[in-house]
Design a protein around this motif. Sequence first.
Motif, short mmCIF file in Angstrom:
data_model
loop_
_atom_site.label_atom_id
_atom_site.label_comp_id
_atom_site.label_asym_id
_atom_site.label_seq_id
_atom_site.Cartn_x
_atom_site.Cartn_y
_atom_site.Cartn_z
N UNK A 26 -13.49 -5.99 15.54
CA UNK A 26 -13.60 -5.98 17.01
C UNK A 26 -12.96 -4.69 17.56
N UNK A 27 -13.73 -4.02 18.42
CA UNK A 27 -13.35 -2.69 18.92
C UNK A 27 -11.95 -2.59 19.48
N UNK A 28 -11.55 -3.56 20.31
CA UNK A 28 -10.25 -3.47 20.98
C UNK A 28 -9.10 -3.64 19.99
N UNK A 29 -9.35 -4.28 18.85
CA UNK A 29 -8.31 -4.43 17.81
C UNK A 29 -8.28 -3.20 16.91
N UNK A 30 -9.46 -2.80 16.39
CA UNK A 30 -9.48 -1.72 15.41
C UNK A 30 -9.10 -0.37 16.03
N UNK A 31 -9.25 -0.23 17.33
CA UNK A 31 -8.91 1.06 17.93
C UNK A 31 -7.44 1.42 17.67
N UNK A 32 -6.57 0.41 17.63
CA UNK A 32 -5.15 0.68 17.36
C UNK A 32 -4.97 1.12 15.89
N UNK A 33 -5.64 0.41 14.98
CA UNK A 33 -5.52 0.79 13.56
C UNK A 33 -6.14 2.17 13.33
N UNK A 34 -7.26 2.43 14.01
CA UNK A 34 -7.89 3.74 13.87
C UNK A 34 -6.98 4.85 14.39
N UNK A 35 -6.30 4.59 15.50
CA UNK A 35 -5.37 5.58 16.05
C UNK A 35 -4.22 5.84 15.07
N UNK A 36 -3.75 4.78 14.41
CA UNK A 36 -2.67 4.97 13.43
C UNK A 36 -3.16 5.84 12.26
N UNK A 37 -4.42 5.67 11.86
CA UNK A 37 -4.96 6.51 10.78
C UNK A 37 -5.03 7.97 11.24
N UNK A 38 -5.38 8.17 12.51
CA UNK A 38 -5.42 9.55 13.04
C UNK A 38 -4.02 10.15 13.05
N UNK A 39 -3.04 9.34 13.45
CA UNK A 39 -1.66 9.85 13.50
C UNK A 39 -1.19 10.21 12.09
N UNK A 40 -1.49 9.35 11.13
CA UNK A 40 -1.09 9.63 9.75
C UNK A 40 -1.72 10.93 9.26
N UNK A 83 0.85 -1.21 0.00
CA UNK A 83 0.00 0.00 0.00
C UNK A 83 0.88 1.25 0.00
N UNK A 84 0.28 2.39 -0.35
CA UNK A 84 1.08 3.61 -0.38
C UNK A 84 0.92 4.43 0.89
N UNK A 85 -0.02 4.03 1.74
CA UNK A 85 -0.21 4.74 3.01
C UNK A 85 -0.78 3.76 4.03
N UNK A 86 -0.73 4.17 5.30
CA UNK A 86 -1.31 3.34 6.36
C UNK A 86 -2.80 3.17 6.13
N UNK A 87 -3.44 4.28 5.75
CA UNK A 87 -4.89 4.22 5.52
C UNK A 87 -5.24 3.21 4.43
N UNK A 88 -4.48 3.22 3.36
CA UNK A 88 -4.75 2.27 2.28
C UNK A 88 -4.47 0.84 2.76
N UNK A 89 -3.44 0.66 3.57
CA UNK A 89 -3.13 -0.67 4.10
C UNK A 89 -4.28 -1.20 4.95
N UNK A 90 -4.85 -0.33 5.77
CA UNK A 90 -5.97 -0.74 6.62
C UNK A 90 -7.17 -1.12 5.73
N UNK A 91 -7.38 -0.31 4.70
CA UNK A 91 -8.49 -0.57 3.77
C UNK A 91 -8.30 -1.93 3.09
N UNK A 92 -7.12 -2.18 2.59
CA UNK A 92 -6.83 -3.47 1.94
C UNK A 92 -7.02 -4.62 2.93
#
Length: 428
Positions: A394-408, A171-180
């Motif tokens: 699952x909330x406790x897992x995605x919260x970390x990925x969501x935080x990474x998208x916020x950081x990006x 992927x070209x970004x963290x957001x795209x990686x999460x999407x994939x």
Amino acid sequence: TITDLEAREILDSRGNPTVEVDCTLACGIMARAAVPSGASTGAREAVELRDGDAKRFGGKGVRKAVAHINDTIAPDLITIDAREQAAIDETLIAMDGTDNKAVLGANAMLGVSLAVARAAAMASDLPLYRYLGGPGATRLPVPHMNILNGGVHAHWQGADFQEFMIAPYGASSLREAVEWGAEVYHALLGLLEKKGLSVGIGDEGGFAPHVKSNEEPLELIVQAIARAGLRPGTDVGIAIDPASSEFFEDEGFYNLRTENRRLEAGEMVDYYERLVDAYPIALLEDGMAEEDWPGWKRLNHALGDTIELVGDDVFCTNPAIIAKGIEQDIANAVLIKLNQIGTLTETIAATRLAMHHGWGAFVSHRSGETVDSFIADLTVALDTGHLKTGAPARGERVEKYNQLMRIEEALGTAARFAGKSAYVRPVR
Ligand code: PGA
Ligand code: ZN
């Protein structure tokens, strides 16, 4: 200045009690942190203090750890500057007085250590990743999403191997990686339904089908990647954590129950070599058992130049054990879990030690989690390039990925995605 530390017992993602800490500062800031908990733990992890009172939570209550924070730790840390992280962690270690944090409990100590860090970041008016990592902390990690669970995380109903992860490193970004990652997860769901396999999930949010071998999940995942319109190995790679200590038996055999086979260390290494040949595997964690150092050496000899070999149970995020592993050349990367060692300062030391020696550092959640996303910021701060924090569900897992998208998003044009450079060995 810390004016109050208040702990309580909350529930983790498995419905077991864990420790949560609120840290209040003189300026009125209040920061909160919660402690995760493992199921396939290493024997040399710092002690997770449980009450042992069978009348509550089957003995798993954490009232003792909570009391240690409220009655023993809090009075000692009040009036200290929250930015003095190293001194605070040293105080905790000295108060405990043991090598394995058996007196206060690593769960008590870590809750305090993390709440203090978060409070200090807020008081400094900085996001946590910037407070911990400085202005150079701009690289987003490749998320390793555990989409197929086995072993103890699936109560031995599925594969022997515990974790089958996808790594959207193309992927070209963290957001795209999460999407994939989410798209592959859903493609796998469809594939399992089509094949009449169970779509129930394990502790880390991945599916836990009744497969007939430990290779079948790899085949399913390659198909799911393609079903999602992505290229296996080019866009999305695979990582596995067999957590082999869990199926290593005293007589020195690796017991693969789904396949009805017991393998010697050398045969286990051959097994992995074959899988690495046949599938786009970039990373193998805990391929050998924590007590099988000769096995680790064989594995590193066979595959250490080809892929990233991560030690989890074998190192327990413990700088002293990692130093020995580096000296004896048994792997090329370490798993980093805050609660295996019990303070933020020691976790950072373990990561730096590994990276300083050219080893990889792979930051990790635990199978028992909360919505606390501290490890997302920590990964960016320490520039480790990759982390694993469960399924894209699952909330406790995605919260970390969501935080990474916020950081990006917050980093804007300064943000870089680690991509294929995430590993100590180049993606093949
Ligand atoms: P655990 O599993 O949190 O149950 O220990 C994670 C891992 O083995 O990496
Ligand atoms: Zn592991």
